[in-house]
Write a protein that holds these residues in place. Structure first.
Motif, PDB file in Angstrom:
ATOM      1  N   ALA A   2      11.991  43.620 -40.933  1.00  0.00           N
ATOM      2  CA  ALA A   2      10.804  43.915 -41.752  1.00  0.00           C
ATOM      3  C   ALA A   2      10.905  43.285 -43.134  1.00  0.00           C
ATOM      4  O   ALA A   2       9.884  42.989 -43.759  1.00  0.00           O
ATOM      5  CB  ALA A   2      10.607  45.423 -41.871  1.00  0.00           C
ATOM      6  N   ALA A  22       4.602  43.750 -42.192  1.00  0.00           N
ATOM      7  CA  ALA A  22       5.562  44.861 -42.139  1.00  0.00           C
ATOM      8  C   ALA A  22       4.839  46.172 -41.861  1.00  0.00           C
ATOM      9  O   ALA A  22       5.336  47.023 -41.105  1.00  0.00           O
ATOM     10  CB  ALA A  22       6.341  44.950 -43.453  1.00  0.00           C
ATOM     11  N   GLN A  23       3.662  46.337 -42.458  1.00  0.00           N
ATOM     12  CA  GLN A  23       2.877  47.558 -42.217  1.00  0.00           C
ATOM     13  C   GLN A  23       2.440  47.627 -40.748  1.00  0.00           C
ATOM     14  O   GLN A  23       2.508  48.693 -40.127  1.00  0.00           O
ATOM     15  CB  GLN A  23       1.661  47.570 -43.136  1.00  0.00           C
ATOM     16  CG  GLN A  23       0.846  48.838 -43.046  1.00  0.00           C
ATOM     17  CD  GLN A  23      -0.359  48.799 -43.982  1.00  0.00           C
ATOM     18  OE1 GLN A  23      -0.651  47.785 -44.594  1.00  0.00           O
ATOM     19  NE2 GLN A  23      -1.046  49.918 -44.067  1.00  0.00           N
ATOM     20  N   THR A  77       5.533  48.623 -38.658  1.00  0.00           N
ATOM     21  CA  THR A  77       5.860  50.056 -38.728  1.00  0.00           C
ATOM     22  C   THR A  77       4.828  50.894 -37.982  1.00  0.00           C
ATOM     23  O   THR A  77       5.179  51.891 -37.353  1.00  0.00           O
ATOM     24  CB  THR A  77       5.942  50.533 -40.193  1.00  0.00           C
ATOM     25  OG1 THR A  77       4.725  50.220 -40.860  1.00  0.00           O
ATOM     26  CG2 THR A  77       7.105  49.909 -40.918  1.00  0.00           C
ATOM     27  N   THR A  78       3.569  50.481 -38.008  1.00  0.00           N
ATOM     28  CA  THR A  78       2.539  51.216 -37.268  1.00  0.00           C
ATOM     29  C   THR A  78       2.791  51.130 -35.773  1.00  0.00           C
ATOM     30  O   THR A  78       2.665  52.125 -35.049  1.00  0.00           O
ATOM     31  CB  THR A  78       1.134  50.656 -37.591  1.00  0.00           C
ATOM     32  OG1 THR A  78       0.917  50.735 -38.993  1.00  0.00           O
ATOM     33  CG2 THR A  78       0.053  51.427 -36.868  1.00  0.00           C
ATOM     34  N   THR A 126       5.697  50.488 -34.237  1.00  0.00           N
ATOM     35  CA  THR A 126       6.996  51.025 -33.801  1.00  0.00           C
ATOM     36  C   THR A 126       7.188  52.496 -34.142  1.00  0.00           C
ATOM     37  O   THR A 126       8.173  53.096 -33.700  1.00  0.00           O
ATOM     38  CB  THR A 126       8.140  50.215 -34.440  1.00  0.00           C
ATOM     39  OG1 THR A 126       7.994  50.235 -35.850  1.00  0.00           O
ATOM     40  CG2 THR A 126       8.135  48.783 -33.928  1.00  0.00           C
ATOM     41  N   ASP A 127       6.290  53.076 -34.907  1.00  0.00           N
ATOM     42  CA  ASP A 127       6.418  54.484 -35.297  1.00  0.00           C
ATOM     43  C   ASP A 127       6.141  55.376 -34.080  1.00  0.00           C
ATOM     44  O   ASP A 127       5.066  55.310 -33.492  1.00  0.00           O
ATOM     45  CB  ASP A 127       5.435  54.804 -36.415  1.00  0.00           C
ATOM     46  CG  ASP A 127       5.651  56.191 -36.985  1.00  0.00           C
ATOM     47  OD1 ASP A 127       6.681  56.818 -36.681  1.00  0.00           O
ATOM     48  OD2 ASP A 127       4.766  56.645 -37.746  1.00  0.00           O
TER      49      ASP A 127
END
Length: 149
Positions: free
Chosen positions: A39, A47-48, A51-52, A54-55
Motif C-alpha cells: 500500500a 491505497a483506499q 483497503t476497501t 481487502t477489509d
C-alpha cells in the motif's frame, strides 16, 4: 527468384498455428495465493481502494456494490455532460477569438497601408514604384554607405 521463395515461406509460416502461450490470467485457485501489493507504493486513491477491497468488515454485497456503482454512474453522467458543455464553450471561445483576431489583423493591415501611403505622399514618392525610389536613394548615398555614386 529467391525473394519469391522467401515470400512463399513467410506466407506458409502464417498458415501454421501459433505457439502455445501460458494463460494470460492464472486460474482462480492460484489467485488466492497471490500477494497483495504494498500500500505504501500506491497512490492515495489506489491505497483506499485496496483497503476497501481487502477489509473483511466490508463483505462484498452485490446489492451494495450495485447501488454504489449506480451512484458512481449517475455522477459520471453529470461530469461527462459538464465536460462536454465546457468543451463546447471552449470551442466557441476559440472560434470567437479567431474571428476577433482576424478582424484586428485586417484593421491593422488597412491602417498600416494607410500610414504607408501618407508617408509616401509626404515624401513625394506616392506614384513612384518602390524600385525606382530605391535606385534614386542608391544614387544619392555616398559610395562608402553602399550608394552607386
Amino acid at each position: 527468384m529467391t525473394t519469391l521463395k522467401a515470400e512463399k515461406r513467410a506466407w506458409q509460416s502464417l498458415k501454421q498455428p501459433p505457439p502455445e502461450l501460458p494463460p494470460l490470467f492464472p486460474s482462480s485457485e492460484s489467485n488466492a495465493q497471490l500477494p497483495l501489493p504494498d500500500a505504501s507504493l500506491l497512490d492515495s486513491e489506489e491505497a483506499q481502494i485496496l483497503t476497501t477491497l481487502t477489509d473483511p468488515s466490508t463483505a462484498l454485497n452485490p446489492q451494495k456494490i450495485q447501488s454504489r456503482l449506480q451512484a458512481l454512474q449517475n455522477s459520471l453522467d453529470f461530469r461527462i455532460d459538464h465536460l462536454s458543455d465546457n468543451v463546447q464553450k471552449l470551442e466557441h471561445r476559440v472560434k470567437t477569438g479567431g474571428l476577433q483576431a482576424d478582424r484586428v489583423l485586417a484593421l491593422s493591415a488597412a491602417r498600416l497601408k494607410e500610414r504607408e501611403e501618407k508617408e509616401r505622399a509626404s515624401a513625394g514618392t506616392k506614384d513612384m514604384p518602390v524600385m525606382e525610389v530605391l535606385r534614386s536613394l542608391g544614387r544619392i548615398l555616398p559610395p562608402e554607405s553602399g550608394g552607386g555614386g
